[in-house]
Design an enzyme around this catalytic site. Structure first.
Site, PDB file in Angstrom:
ATOM      1  N   CYS A   1      -6.021   5.304   3.327  1.00 33.33           N
ATOM      2  CA  CYS A   1      -7.385   5.240   3.870  1.00 33.33           C
ATOM      3  C   CYS A   1      -8.354   4.511   2.945  1.00 33.33           C
ATOM      4  O   CYS A   1      -9.397   4.029   3.403  1.00 33.33           O
ATOM      5  CB  CYS A   1      -7.908   6.642   4.169  1.00 33.33           C
ATOM      6  SG  CYS A   1      -6.934   7.497   5.411  1.00 33.33           S
TER       7      CYS A   1
ATOM      8  N   HIS B   1     -15.858   6.094   4.853  1.00 34.34           N
ATOM      9  CA  HIS B   1     -14.589   6.217   5.561  1.00 34.34           C
ATOM     10  C   HIS B   1     -14.768   7.264   6.653  1.00 34.34           C
ATOM     11  O   HIS B   1     -15.300   8.342   6.415  1.00 34.34           O
ATOM     12  CB  HIS B   1     -13.501   6.646   4.580  1.00 34.34           C
ATOM     13  CG  HIS B   1     -12.213   7.014   5.238  1.00 34.34           C
ATOM     14  ND1 HIS B   1     -11.657   6.254   6.235  1.00 34.34           N
ATOM     15  CD2 HIS B   1     -11.378   8.063   5.041  1.00 34.34           C
ATOM     16  CE1 HIS B   1     -10.523   6.817   6.629  1.00 34.34           C
ATOM     17  NE2 HIS B   1     -10.339   7.924   5.930  1.00 34.34           N
TER      18      HIS B   1
ATOM     19  N   ASN C   1      -9.880   8.758  12.859  1.00 34.77           N
ATOM     20  CA  ASN C   1      -9.621   8.204  11.532  1.00 34.77           C
ATOM     21  C   ASN C   1      -8.645   7.032  11.681  1.00 34.77           C
ATOM     22  O   ASN C   1      -7.486   7.242  12.005  1.00 34.77           O
ATOM     23  CB  ASN C   1      -9.041   9.298  10.637  1.00 34.77           C
ATOM     24  CG  ASN C   1      -8.783   8.817   9.222  1.00 34.77           C
ATOM     25  OD1 ASN C   1      -8.816   7.625   8.938  1.00 34.77           O
ATOM     26  ND2 ASN C   1      -8.510   9.760   8.337  1.00 34.77           N
TER      27      ASN C   1
HETATM   28  N1  ACO Z   1      -6.414  22.448  18.005  1.00 32.79           N
HETATM   29  C1  ACO Z   1      -6.607  23.777  18.025  1.00 32.79           C
HETATM   30  N2  ACO Z   1      -6.347  24.556  16.963  1.00 32.79           N
HETATM   31  C2  ACO Z   1      -5.884  23.970  15.844  1.00 32.79           C
HETATM   32  C3  ACO Z   1      -5.652  22.572  15.770  1.00 32.79           C
HETATM   33  C4  ACO Z   1      -5.942  21.820  16.917  1.00 32.79           C
HETATM   34  N3  ACO Z   1      -5.772  20.464  16.949  1.00 32.79           N
HETATM   35  N4  ACO Z   1      -5.201  22.281  14.540  1.00 32.79           N
HETATM   36  C5  ACO Z   1      -5.137  23.428  13.855  1.00 32.79           C
HETATM   37  N5  ACO Z   1      -5.538  24.451  14.641  1.00 32.79           N
HETATM   38  C6  ACO Z   1      -5.623  25.863  14.297  1.00 32.79           C
HETATM   39  C7  ACO Z   1      -4.688  26.235  13.192  1.00 32.79           C
HETATM   40  O1  ACO Z   1      -3.387  26.463  13.666  1.00 32.79           O
HETATM   41  C8  ACO Z   1      -5.342  27.472  12.648  1.00 32.79           C
HETATM   42  O2  ACO Z   1      -5.005  28.556  13.475  1.00 32.79           O
HETATM   43  P1  ACO Z   1      -4.731  30.015  12.838  1.00 32.79           P
HETATM   44  O3  ACO Z   1      -6.027  30.412  12.212  1.00 32.79           O
HETATM   45  O4  ACO Z   1      -4.372  30.808  14.050  1.00 32.79           O
HETATM   46  O5  ACO Z   1      -3.640  29.837  11.863  1.00 32.79           O
HETATM   47  C9  ACO Z   1      -6.825  27.203  12.819  1.00 32.79           C
HETATM   48  O6  ACO Z   1      -6.907  26.153  13.786  1.00 32.79           O
HETATM   49  C10 ACO Z   1      -7.513  26.765  11.552  1.00 32.79           C
HETATM   50  O7  ACO Z   1      -6.720  25.783  10.907  1.00 32.79           O
HETATM   51  P2  ACO Z   1      -7.176  25.107   9.577  1.00 32.79           P
HETATM   52  O8  ACO Z   1      -6.171  24.070   9.182  1.00 32.79           O
HETATM   53  O9  ACO Z   1      -7.507  26.134   8.559  1.00 32.79           O
HETATM   54  O10 ACO Z   1      -8.501  24.401  10.077  1.00 32.79           O
HETATM   55  P3  ACO Z   1      -9.625  23.690   9.266  1.00 32.79           P
HETATM   56  O11 ACO Z   1     -10.917  24.323   9.519  1.00 32.79           O
HETATM   57  O12 ACO Z   1      -9.244  23.450   7.848  1.00 32.79           O
HETATM   58  O13 ACO Z   1      -9.680  22.267   9.987  1.00 32.79           O
HETATM   59  C11 ACO Z   1      -8.929  20.031   9.596  1.00 32.79           C
HETATM   60  C12 ACO Z   1      -8.538  21.438   9.968  1.00 32.79           C
HETATM   61  C13 ACO Z   1      -9.830  19.462  10.674  1.00 32.79           C
HETATM   62  C14 ACO Z   1      -7.672  19.171   9.473  1.00 32.79           C
HETATM   63  C15 ACO Z   1      -9.688  20.056   8.253  1.00 32.79           C
HETATM   64  O14 ACO Z   1      -8.954  20.753   7.294  1.00 32.79           O
HETATM   65  C16 ACO Z   1      -9.981  18.689   7.740  1.00 32.79           C
HETATM   66  O15 ACO Z   1     -10.809  17.990   8.283  1.00 32.79           O
HETATM   67  N6  ACO Z   1      -9.364  18.274   6.627  1.00 32.79           N
HETATM   68  C17 ACO Z   1      -9.539  16.938   6.140  1.00 32.79           C
HETATM   69  C18 ACO Z   1      -8.383  16.167   6.564  1.00 32.79           C
HETATM   70  C19 ACO Z   1      -8.651  14.742   6.856  1.00 32.79           C
HETATM   71  O16 ACO Z   1      -9.676  14.316   7.327  1.00 32.79           O
HETATM   72  N7  ACO Z   1      -7.643  13.961   6.548  1.00 32.79           N
HETATM   73  C20 ACO Z   1      -7.671  12.582   6.855  1.00 32.79           C
HETATM   74  C21 ACO Z   1      -6.884  11.824   5.879  1.00 32.79           C
HETATM   75  S1  ACO Z   1      -7.569  11.937   4.300  1.00 32.79           S
HETATM   76  C22 ACO Z   1      -8.958  11.200   4.454  1.00 32.79           C
HETATM   77  O17 ACO Z   1      -9.035  10.252   5.182  1.00 32.79           O
HETATM   78  C23 ACO Z   1     -10.066  11.685   3.654  1.00 32.79           C
END
Ligand code: ACO
Length: 313
Positions: free
Chosen positions: A101, A240, A270
Site C-alpha cells: 500500500c 492512503h 482500499n
Molecule cells: N462483516 C460482518 N462482521 C464482520 C466482518 C464483516 N465483513 N468482518 C469481521 N466481522 C466480525 C468479526 O468476526 C468479529 O466478530 P466476533 O466479535 O463475533 O468475533 C467482529 O466483527 C469484530 O471483528 P474485529 O476484527 O475485531 O473488528 P474491528 O473493529 O477490528 O474491524 C477492521 C475490523 C475493519 C479490519 C479493522 O480492524 C481495520 O480497519 N483494520 C485496519 C486494516 C486495514 O485497513 N488494512 C488495510 C491494509 S493496511 C493499510 O492499508 C493501512
C-alpha cells in the site's frame, strides 16, 4: 477504475456481512473489480495515458517508468515493462516497486531521486493493483476492504518555475520507512519461492489499525519538521485510502480539519498502491487542489512499509 463496481449490498448476498457493518468499521460502500482478463497492466496503461495527456507530455519524452504494484501481471517481468511496450517507448528504463500500500509513495521517492540526481527529467509514476485476485472471497474480515484500480502522475524536472509563490513547486521531501518484524500482521500466504502459487491476503486487522495510526502520524510529523512547517501549512492531506477510521484517527492526532482531507475510500475501497494517486486525481480533477497548494501524501502497508511525500502542486 475498472467498470465493474461491487457494492456492500451485493457482497452481503455472497458472504455473511452487511452494509451497516462495513460502512461503520471502514467507511467503504463500494469497490471496483477488474473484469476477467483485465490485468494490472491494463489499468496502469489507462492511467498512464490519462496522466501523460494531463501533463501535455508525449510518451516519447519520458526517461523512466516506475510502477508500484503488489499484484503484477506475472511474477516477472515487471508490469512496468508491459506498460512501456504499450506506450511504444522501448529503451527507457522501466521497473516495478513493491511496497504494497505504500508503493506509490516509495515510487514517487524513487522518481524524485532520479530527477534530483540528474538521471531523468520526465518520469511516469504509476500505482496499479488488482487486489481482487489475491483476496480470499470467503474471508469476510479481508475481502470487504479492497478493490482494484490505478492512478498515475508525471514528474517533470523544471529549471525555472513561473508563477508567484510557486518557487518550490514540486516534491519538497520524501520520507520512507519499513519494519519487517511485522510481516505476520499483513502478508500474502503464497509466492513463487514459497508455495509456487499467488496466495491470498492475510491480515490481523486490529494490530494493523494500531500500527497504521502510529506510523502515519509520526511520518507526517517527520515530513513537516523536515520542512519547518506546522500542520496548518498543509492545504490538502491525500492519505492512503485504507479505512476512514484510520484516516480520521490520524487527522485527529494531527489536529487537521476534515475539510482538508481528500477522502475516496467510500467509493474505491482500499486499492493499495493505486489509492493515493486515485485520491489525488479526484481532488485535482474537481478543482480542489490548485497550483501552489501544499499537499501531503502518506501511506502504510504490508511489510510494514510506510512513508510520506510533501509537495507543492
Ligand atoms: N462483516 C460482518 N462482521 C464482520 C466482518 C464483516 N465483513 N468482518 C469481521 N466481522 C466480525 C468479526 O468476526 C468479529 O466478530 P466476533 O466479535 O463475533 O468475533 C467482529 O466483527 C469484530 O471483528 P474485529 O476484527 O475485531 O473488528 P474491528 O473493529 O477490528 O474491524 C477492521 C475490523 C475493519 C479490519 C479493522 O480492524 C481495520 O480497519 N483494520 C485496519 C486494516 C486495514 O485497513 N488494512 C488495510 C491494509 S493496511 C493499510 O492499508 C493501512
Amino acid at each position: 477504475m475498472p467498470q465493474r463496481s461491487l457494492s456492500n449490498e451485493e457482497l452481503a448476498t455472497k458472504i455473511d456481512t452487511s452494509d451497516e457493518w462495513i460502512v461503520a468499521r471502514t467507511g467503504i460502500s463500494n469497490r471496483h473489480i477488474a473484469a476477467d482478463g483485465e490485468l494490472t497492466s491494463d489499468l496502469a496503461y489507462n492511467a498512464a495515458v490519462d496522466a501523460l495527456a494531463s501533463a501535455g507530455l508525449a510518451a516519447t519524452e519520458l526517461d523512466l517508468i516506475v510502477l508500484a504494484t503488489a499484484t503484477p501481471d506475472e511474477t516477472f517481468p515487471a508490469t512496468a515493462t508491459k506498460v512501456q511496450a504499450r506506450l511504444g517507448v522501448a529503451g527507457i528504463p522501466a521497473f516495478d516497486v513493491q511496497a504494497v500500500c505504500s508503493g506509490f509513495i516509495y515510487a514517487l521517492a524513487v522518481a524524485d531521486n532520479f530527477i534530483k540526481a540528474g538521471q531523468a527529467r520526465n518520469v511516469l509514476v504509476i500505482g496499479a493493483e488488482t487486489f481482487s485476485r489475491i483476496l480470499d472471497w470467503e474471508d469476510r474480515t479481508t475481502c470487504v476492504l479492497f478493490g482494484d484500480g490505478a492512478g498515475a502522475v508525471v514528474l517533470r524536472a523544471e529549471d525555472t518555475i513561473e508563477g508567484a509563490g510557486c518557487e518550490q513547486r514540486g516534491i519538497m521531501s520524501t520520507h520512507l520507512h519499513a519494519d519487517g518484524r511485522h510481516h505476520d500482521m499483513l502478508y500474502v500466504d503464497g509466492g513463487p519461492s514459497s508455495t509456487g502459487t499467488a496466495g491470498f491476503l492475510r491480515m490481523r486487522g486490529r494490530e494493523v489499525f494500531r500500527h497504521a495510526v502510529g506510523n502515519l502520524t509520526s511520518v507526517v510529523i517527520e515530513a513537516l519538521e523536515a520542512n519547518n512547517m506546522e500542520p496548518e501549512a498543509i492545504d490538502w492531506l491525500v492519505p492512503h485510502q485504507a479505512n476512514q477510521r484510520i484516516i480520521d484517527h490520524t487527522a485527529k492526532k494531527l489536529k487537521l480539519p476534515a475539510e482538508k482531507i481528500v477522502l475516496t475510500v467510500g467509493e474505491h475501497g482500499n486499492t493499495s498502491a493505486a489509492s493515493v494517486p486515485l485520491a489525488l486525481n479526484e481532488a485535482v480533477s474537481d478543482g480542489r487542489i490548485k497550483q501552489g497548494h501544499v499537499i501531503l501524501m502518506e501511506a502504510m502497508g504490508g511489510g510494514f512499509t510506510w512513508g510520506a511525500v510533501l509537495a507543492r502542486w
